[in-house]
Scaffold this active site. Structure first.
Site, short mmCIF file in Angstrom:
data_model
loop_
_atom_site.label_atom_id
_atom_site.label_comp_id
_atom_site.label_asym_id
_atom_site.label_seq_id
_atom_site.Cartn_x
_atom_site.Cartn_y
_atom_site.Cartn_z
N PRO A 86 -22.21 -12.49 -3.82
CA PRO A 86 -23.39 -12.65 -2.97
C PRO A 86 -23.54 -11.47 -2.01
O PRO A 86 -22.54 -10.97 -1.48
CB PRO A 86 -23.09 -13.93 -2.20
CG PRO A 86 -21.59 -13.95 -2.09
CD PRO A 86 -21.08 -13.34 -3.38
N GLY A 87 -24.74 -11.02 -1.80
CA GLY A 87 -25.00 -9.97 -0.83
C GLY A 87 -26.03 -10.47 0.18
O GLY A 87 -25.71 -10.84 1.31
N ARG A 88 -27.27 -10.51 -0.28
CA ARG A 88 -28.39 -10.90 0.58
C ARG A 88 -28.15 -12.25 1.28
O ARG A 88 -28.41 -12.39 2.48
CB ARG A 88 -29.66 -11.01 -0.26
CG ARG A 88 -30.93 -11.26 0.54
CD ARG A 88 -32.10 -11.64 -0.37
NE ARG A 88 -32.28 -10.71 -1.46
CZ ARG A 88 -32.99 -9.58 -1.40
NH1 ARG A 88 -33.62 -9.27 -0.29
NH2 ARG A 88 -33.08 -8.78 -2.45
N TYR A 135 -30.10 -5.12 2.85
CA TYR A 135 -31.04 -4.14 2.29
C TYR A 135 -31.96 -3.58 3.37
O TYR A 135 -33.13 -3.28 3.11
CB TYR A 135 -31.83 -4.76 1.12
CG TYR A 135 -30.92 -5.33 0.06
CD1 TYR A 135 -30.12 -4.49 -0.71
CD2 TYR A 135 -30.79 -6.71 -0.14
CE1 TYR A 135 -29.24 -4.99 -1.65
CE2 TYR A 135 -29.91 -7.22 -1.08
CZ TYR A 135 -29.15 -6.36 -1.84
OH TYR A 135 -28.26 -6.86 -2.77
N CYS A 155 -46.00 9.39 8.25
CA CYS A 155 -47.32 9.78 7.73
C CYS A 155 -47.52 9.33 6.30
O CYS A 155 -47.56 10.14 5.37
CB CYS A 155 -47.46 11.29 7.86
SG CYS A 155 -47.42 11.77 9.59
C1 LIG Z 1 -27.10 -6.22 -6.02
C2 LIG Z 1 -26.03 -6.90 -6.76
C3 LIG Z 1 -25.46 -8.07 -6.26
C4 LIG Z 1 -25.92 -8.74 -4.97
O1 LIG Z 1 -27.16 -9.33 -5.11
P1 LIG Z 1 -27.76 -10.22 -3.91
O2 LIG Z 1 -29.09 -10.60 -4.39
O3 LIG Z 1 -27.80 -9.36 -2.72
O4 LIG Z 1 -26.86 -11.38 -3.75
C5 LIG Z 1 -24.43 -8.64 -6.97
N1 LIG Z 1 -23.98 -8.11 -8.13
C6 LIG Z 1 -24.51 -6.98 -8.64
C7 LIG Z 1 -23.97 -6.43 -9.90
C8 LIG Z 1 -25.55 -6.34 -7.98
O5 LIG Z 1 -26.08 -5.23 -8.51
#
Ligand SMILES: *Cc1c(COP(=O)(O)O)cnc(C)c1O
Length: 421
Positions: free
Chosen positions: A276-278, A373, A344
């Protein structure tokens, strides 16, 4: 929730006034809540605890070393997509064994770096890449731990530019035509590759679990059939992609996601990984910007801020919506507003057609859900210094990436001698 208005209508971060933080550090400024990051990360961990999943935070969502270090202390591994992110994860104290290297275009140098650091797993996305990894591992007389990222051909129903699970995208190796199975057998038979399993990531900002279910079932079927054919498949990496609520203020539903994973995988003997990232980062950061000018137009007002598309490109790049509010609440009249930066380009806006109280020069706006992001995609376009980042932790606001001075930016460049007279 880390970002709250107090009784007097002032926006706070874990109890600190945003206006005080800005008085010390200026704008534009990303502000993150350490408590929020820890809360979200541990909630995710708990949600996947029944299947004993290892959580590799997707570094590309927010790669500040301080944030990675904070998450590492909670037991996070890292999902990385470049050699640079690998060095960040290592600098943050994440163990090499807890790093997974994703991405379609790893260079020889990056593969060498990964193998020299003994990182836990490389997710390969093509046969050509597997040949390169194998050749480098053979040169060094070692075995490289490789999983293959498969493409399940599932539409995640997200924005086109952040959907990765369909066969028309550049990502992964197709399952449907038998390619993934064939390549896995190559892995299995190689003297210089250790087959680790399968990986998948179908896209980002998924607010519906149905595409996950569909894709995970396809993944399981392939994993089972490979095992039945005598292959070693120990790990399944289920990717990231869980979406957040950019419109309102709902937390991501980690529990529902955890329940889905438990239903599909609890009775199965696979070691699971998550990326998980977002869903961990977005809600735990804001971008604070000062109003420079307001300018009336025919049927709306332009609110011109000192943050621009170079600081937060998501609205420009993905037509993304971010909730934007005044840092000090007021009962002024609302007006239809475009919140725009000084860059611009007509595409330089943070929000369009948003109802906002009438703003005055010098007042502050907060752009919410900017912890993922956001800063990582910032640039110095228009020779604007890359935005500073600050982490609220232990009752203090700590700068974790200072704003560069213009002198520092210029000093990075060189002019050929023959032009220097
Ligand atoms: C970007 C990415 C993630 C994270 O995705 P989220 O939508 O931010 O959770 C996980 N795995 C891979 C391979 C990615 O490219």
């Amino acid at each position: 929730m880390p970002f709250l208005y107090n009784d007097d209508g002032h926006l706070t971060v874990d109890g600190l006034l945003v206006s005080d933080i800005v008085a010390a550090h200026g704008t534009p400024l990303y502000i993150y809540s350490a408590a929020g990051f820890v809360d979200y990360f541990t909630s995710f961990q708990q949600a996947v605890a029944p299947v004993k999943g290892k959580v590799h935070f997707a570094v590309k969502a927010n790669s500040a070393i301080a944030v990675l270090r904070l998450l590492a202390k909670q037991g996070a591994g890292a999902d990385i997509v470049s050699g640079g992110e690998m060095m960040r994860a290592l600098a943050a104290g994440i163990a090499p064994a807890d790093i997974v290297f994703s991405g379609v275009g790893k260079t020889d140098d990056e593969i060498r770096l990964a193998l020299s650091k003994n990182i836990g797993q490389i997710n390969a996305e093509s046969l050509a890449e597997i040949y390169r990894i194998e050749a480098i591992a053979a040169e060094w007389d070692m075995k490289a731990p490789v999983a293959i990222r498969v493409n399940p051909d599932v539409d995640p129903g997200s924005h086109e530019k952040i959907s990765t699970g369909q066969k028309t995208t550049k990502f992964g190796i197709p399952i449907a035509n038998g390619e993934a199975a064939e390549i896995y057998r190559y892995l299995q038979d190689s003297a210089h590759l250790t087959p680790r399993g399968l990986a998948m990531h179908i896209g980002s900002q998924l607010r519906d679990l149905a595409p996950f279910r569909k894709a995970y079932l396809v993944l399981l079927e392939l994993a089972d059939s490979l095992r039945a054919a005598g292959c070693e498949v120990t790990h399944l990496d289920l990717g990231g992609g869980l979406g957040i609520d950019y419109e309102g203020q709902e937390r991501p539903d980690f529990a529902a996601y955890g329940a889905l994973v438990e239903e599909l995988f609890a009775s199965r003997e696979y070691q699971l990984g998550f990326e998980p990232g977002r869903s961990i980062a977005a809600d735990n950061g804001i971008l604070v910007t000062s109003v420079l000018y307001t300018k009336p137009a025919e049927d709306k007002a332009f609110v011109i801020t000192d943050a621009a598309m170079n600081d937060l490109i998501r609205p420009t790049l993905y037509d993304a919506h971010h909730r934007i509010e005044a840092v000090e609440l007021s009962n002024r009249a609302q007006q239809n507003s475009d919140i725009v930066g000084p860059v611009c380009e007509t595409g330089d806006y943070l929000a369009k057609g948003q109802d906002m109280p009438e703003m005055q020069a010098g007042e502050l706006l907060a752009v919410f859900n900017a912890g993922a992001y956001g800063a990582v995609m910032s640039s110095s376009y228009n020779t604007r210094p890359v935005t500073a980042e600050c982490l609220v932790m232990d009752d203090g606001a700590h700068i974790i990436r200072p704003r560069k001075s213009i002198e520092e930016m210029l000093a990075e460049e060189q002019v050929p001698d023959s032009l220097s007279d």
